[in-house]
Design an enzyme around this catalytic site. Structure first.
Site, PDB file in Angstrom:
ATOM      1  N   PHE A 299      -4.957   1.943  -7.824  1.00 24.72           N
ATOM      2  CA  PHE A 299      -3.597   2.486  -7.655  1.00 24.72           C
ATOM      3  C   PHE A 299      -2.544   1.495  -8.173  1.00 24.72           C
ATOM      4  O   PHE A 299      -1.859   1.757  -9.170  1.00 24.72           O
ATOM      5  CB  PHE A 299      -3.424   2.838  -6.170  1.00 24.72           C
TER       6      PHE A 299
ATOM      7  N   ASP B  75     -12.114  -4.014 -14.076  1.00 23.81           N
ATOM      8  CA  ASP B  75     -12.404  -3.288 -12.831  1.00 23.81           C
ATOM      9  C   ASP B  75     -13.904  -3.038 -12.765  1.00 23.81           C
ATOM     10  O   ASP B  75     -14.530  -2.816 -13.803  1.00 23.81           O
ATOM     11  CB  ASP B  75     -11.642  -1.942 -12.832  1.00 23.81           C
TER      12      ASP B  75
ATOM     13  N   ASP C 197     -17.323  -6.934 -12.474  1.00 27.77           N
ATOM     14  CA  ASP C 197     -17.091  -7.274 -11.071  1.00 27.77           C
ATOM     15  C   ASP C 197     -16.631  -8.735 -11.009  1.00 27.77           C
ATOM     16  O   ASP C 197     -17.402  -9.640 -11.331  1.00 27.77           O
ATOM     17  CB  ASP C 197     -18.416  -7.086 -10.311  1.00 27.77           C
ATOM     18  N   VAL C 198     -15.396  -8.960 -10.578  1.00 29.43           N
ATOM     19  CA  VAL C 198     -14.847 -10.325 -10.616  1.00 29.43           C
ATOM     20  C   VAL C 198     -15.461 -11.254  -9.569  1.00 29.43           C
ATOM     21  O   VAL C 198     -15.163 -12.454  -9.569  1.00 29.43           O
ATOM     22  CB  VAL C 198     -13.301 -10.335 -10.508  1.00 29.43           C
TER      23      VAL C 198
ATOM     24  N   LYS D 258     -16.181 -10.515  -0.669  1.00 30.10           N
ATOM     25  CA  LYS D 258     -16.508 -11.272  -1.886  1.00 30.10           C
ATOM     26  C   LYS D 258     -15.402 -11.208  -2.932  1.00 30.10           C
ATOM     27  O   LYS D 258     -15.095 -12.202  -3.583  1.00 30.10           O
ATOM     28  CB  LYS D 258     -17.830 -10.753  -2.478  1.00 30.10           C
TER      29      LYS D 258
ATOM     30  N   ASN E 222     -13.144 -17.376  -8.776  1.00 35.34           N
ATOM     31  CA  ASN E 222     -13.443 -17.228 -10.209  1.00 35.34           C
ATOM     32  C   ASN E 222     -12.165 -17.121 -11.040  1.00 35.34           C
ATOM     33  O   ASN E 222     -12.053 -17.718 -12.117  1.00 35.34           O
ATOM     34  CB  ASN E 222     -14.298 -15.980 -10.454  1.00 35.34           C
TER      35      ASN E 222
ATOM     36  N   TYR F 238     -11.279  -7.802   5.407  1.00 38.78           N
ATOM     37  CA  TYR F 238     -10.152  -7.753   4.463  1.00 38.78           C
ATOM     38  C   TYR F 238      -9.145  -8.865   4.787  1.00 38.78           C
ATOM     39  O   TYR F 238      -8.789  -9.682   3.948  1.00 38.78           O
ATOM     40  CB  TYR F 238      -9.489  -6.387   4.581  1.00 38.78           C
TER      41      TYR F 238
ATOM     42  N   TYR G  70      -5.431 -24.776  -5.196  1.00 39.25           N
ATOM     43  CA  TYR G  70      -5.410 -24.929  -6.666  1.00 39.25           C
ATOM     44  C   TYR G  70      -4.009 -25.328  -7.134  1.00 39.25           C
ATOM     45  O   TYR G  70      -3.849 -26.107  -8.072  1.00 39.25           O
ATOM     46  CB  TYR G  70      -5.857 -23.629  -7.358  1.00 39.25           C
TER      47      TYR G  70
ATOM     48  N   ARG H 103      -6.223   6.595   3.867  1.00 39.52           N
ATOM     49  CA  ARG H 103      -4.895   6.084   4.206  1.00 39.52           C
ATOM     50  C   ARG H 103      -3.967   7.239   4.576  1.00 39.52           C
ATOM     51  O   ARG H 103      -4.154   8.368   4.145  1.00 39.52           O
ATOM     52  CB  ARG H 103      -4.322   5.253   3.060  1.00 39.52           C
TER      53      ARG H 103
HETATM   54  N1  UDP Z   1      -3.200   7.206  10.462  1.00 42.25           N
HETATM   55  C1  UDP Z   1      -3.100   8.416  11.133  1.00 42.25           C
HETATM   56  N2  UDP Z   1      -3.804   9.492  10.654  1.00 42.25           N
HETATM   57  C2  UDP Z   1      -4.602   9.446   9.548  1.00 42.25           C
HETATM   58  C3  UDP Z   1      -4.700   8.209   8.843  1.00 42.25           C
HETATM   59  C4  UDP Z   1      -3.980   7.115   9.349  1.00 42.25           C
HETATM   60  O1  UDP Z   1      -2.378   8.527  12.140  1.00 42.25           O
HETATM   61  O2  UDP Z   1      -5.216  10.475   9.203  1.00 42.25           O
HETATM   62  C5  UDP Z   1      -2.433   6.053  10.967  1.00 42.25           C
HETATM   63  C6  UDP Z   1      -3.264   4.770  11.136  1.00 42.25           C
HETATM   64  O3  UDP Z   1      -3.900   4.742  12.396  1.00 42.25           O
HETATM   65  C7  UDP Z   1      -2.185   3.711  10.995  1.00 42.25           C
HETATM   66  C8  UDP Z   1      -1.175   4.324  10.032  1.00 42.25           C
HETATM   67  O4  UDP Z   1      -1.450   5.722  10.011  1.00 42.25           O
HETATM   68  O5  UDP Z   1      -1.557   3.477  12.224  1.00 42.25           O
HETATM   69  C9  UDP Z   1      -1.300   3.783   8.607  1.00 42.25           C
HETATM   70  O6  UDP Z   1      -2.650   3.831   8.234  1.00 42.25           O
HETATM   71  P1  UDP Z   1      -3.183   3.432   6.808  1.00 42.25           P
HETATM   72  O7  UDP Z   1      -4.654   3.576   6.863  1.00 42.25           O
HETATM   73  O8  UDP Z   1      -2.446   4.206   5.774  1.00 42.25           O
HETATM   74  O9  UDP Z   1      -2.789   1.915   6.568  1.00 42.25           O
HETATM   75  P2  UDP Z   1      -2.701   0.607   7.469  1.00 42.25           P
HETATM   76  O10 UDP Z   1      -1.259   0.299   7.449  1.00 42.25           O
HETATM   77  O11 UDP Z   1      -3.184   0.886   8.868  1.00 42.25           O
HETATM   78  O12 UDP Z   1      -3.548  -0.382   6.784  1.00 42.25           O
END
Ligand code: UDP
Length: 328
Positions: free
Chosen positions: A12, A32, A57-58, A92, A100, A146, A160, A187
């Site tokens: 994205f 990518d 793959d980096v 990773k 790398n 993450y 670095y 998301r």
């Molecule tokens: N969320 C939600 N319903 C969904 C997907 C996500 O209510 O179907 C909520 C999630 O619990 C979080 C917020 O939306 O509080 C943002 O989630 P996202 O995964 O987009 O990113 P985050 O900021 O949590 O990494």
């Protein structure tokens, strides 16, 4: 002509960055491994003589022939669902991949900008989050793969910078949205829009009182562009400080899509941050940057994008086998 390597180029943010640097007259090498990226996001660039794509793959040794002026490291899974499916690759690419690319930057004498994240603040106890806040992070929770990779990424980048004198930049990216997000990555924005388009109820996690602050992709790219070309080598937050609860955001989506979907409530995922809002004073002062696109305008464009996708995309489940990526 300046030459730039962009990792995560089919993703994205990576793909939008490729567009921007092509537009600015750079020679762009996109890289990518396509675990979460999609060539569709960059296929319009394949015909350009200033664009080249490397499928790589980096996390493995990275080699690029010739000179290199800049590197943007944007390769990483970036949604909580992805971290659960590809936890080891997530660690990773943030850790080994960054190492790398720092090595490559050093050998080419290139400036490198790495994509860090608001996730390094964890479930923040300071609000809004300034760059000076150290965070409240669970190392062993589902997001730990993450968050900790990104924290390590910042540490090794500063090492670095200090030890080798490498020119480095660190952007801390807050929730960003726009065309080319993956429809099924879990998301919240693609989730809600996908649900509205399929005529399903919108699933709010928890009671929806948690907040996020959503930045439109063009604003994000502008901030990153300015940071790369600035003299500033400490972390900078780039995001939109306009905060909203997820419950109110679901109502906005119902209005935007003109559907009569209900909002339903599901359990809150573990370690889901309760609040998130960037303090962007630094970006304003150092880069003269602040977001220009309102959520209303940005969401209209994003909705149109998802609506324009072929209908079967709406129903496609992601069935990729990630075993190999986690093992290798
Ligand atoms: N969320 C939600 N319903 C969904 C997907 C996500 O209510 O179907 C909520 C999630 O619990 C979080 C917020 O939306 O509080 C943002 O989630 P996202 O995964 O987009 O990113 P985050 O900021 O949590 O990494």
């Amino acid at each position: 002509m300046k030459k730039i390597l962009i990792t995560g180029a089919a993703g994205f943010l990576g793909s939008h960055l490729c567009d921007r640097f092509i537009k600015e007259g750079y020679r762009v090498i996109g890289m990518d491994n396509l675990i979460t990226g999609d060539l569709k996001n960059i296929e319009h660039l394949f015909k350009l003589k200033n664009f080249e794509f490397y499928h790589h793959d980096v996390s493995k040794f990275v080699s690029v022939p010739g000179k290199l002026d800049y590197i943007l490291h944007f390769a990483s899974p970036a949604s909580p669902i992805d971290y659960l499916k590809i936890p080891i690759q997530t660690l990773k690419v943030g850790a080994l991949g960054t190492h790398n690319l720092l090595g490559l930057a050093k050998s080419k004498n290139a400036r490198i900008l790495i994509a860090s994240t608001s996730e390094i603040y964890g479930d923040p106890l300071v609000h809004p989050q300034t760059e000076e806040y150290y965070g409240n992070v669970n190392t062993i929770g589902p997001r730990g793969v993450y968050d900790e990779a990104k924290r390590f990424m910042e540490s090794i980048t500063m090492a670095y910078n200090r030890f080798h004198g490498l020119e480095t930049r660190i952007v801390r990216i807050f929730n960003t949205y726009g065309p080319r997000m993956r429809l099924n990555d879990g998301r919240v924005i693609p989730a809600f829009i996908g649900q509205a388009l399929r005529g399903e109820d919108l699933t709010v996690f928890g009671d929806g009182s948690q907040t996020r602050s959503f930045c439109y992709v063009d604003d994000q790219v502008e901030g990153i562009y300015r940071l790369l070309l600035s003299d500033y080598d400490m972390p900078v937050n780039i995001g939109n400080p306009h905060e909203i609860t997820i419950r109110d955001f679901a109502e906005e989506i119902v209005k935007l899509t003109g559907t009569d979907q209900k909002v339903i409530y599901k359990p809150l995922p573990k370690d889901d941050p309760m609040q998130r809002q960037p303090d962007i004073s630094k970006a304003k002062e150092i880069l003269g940057w602040e977001p220009q696109v309102s959520r209303e305008d940005g969401m209209k464009v994003t909705y149109e994008y998802f609506k324009s996708l072929p209908e079967d995309e709406l129903y496609k489940k992601e069935h990729k086998d990630f075993t190999e990526y986690n093992r290798s």
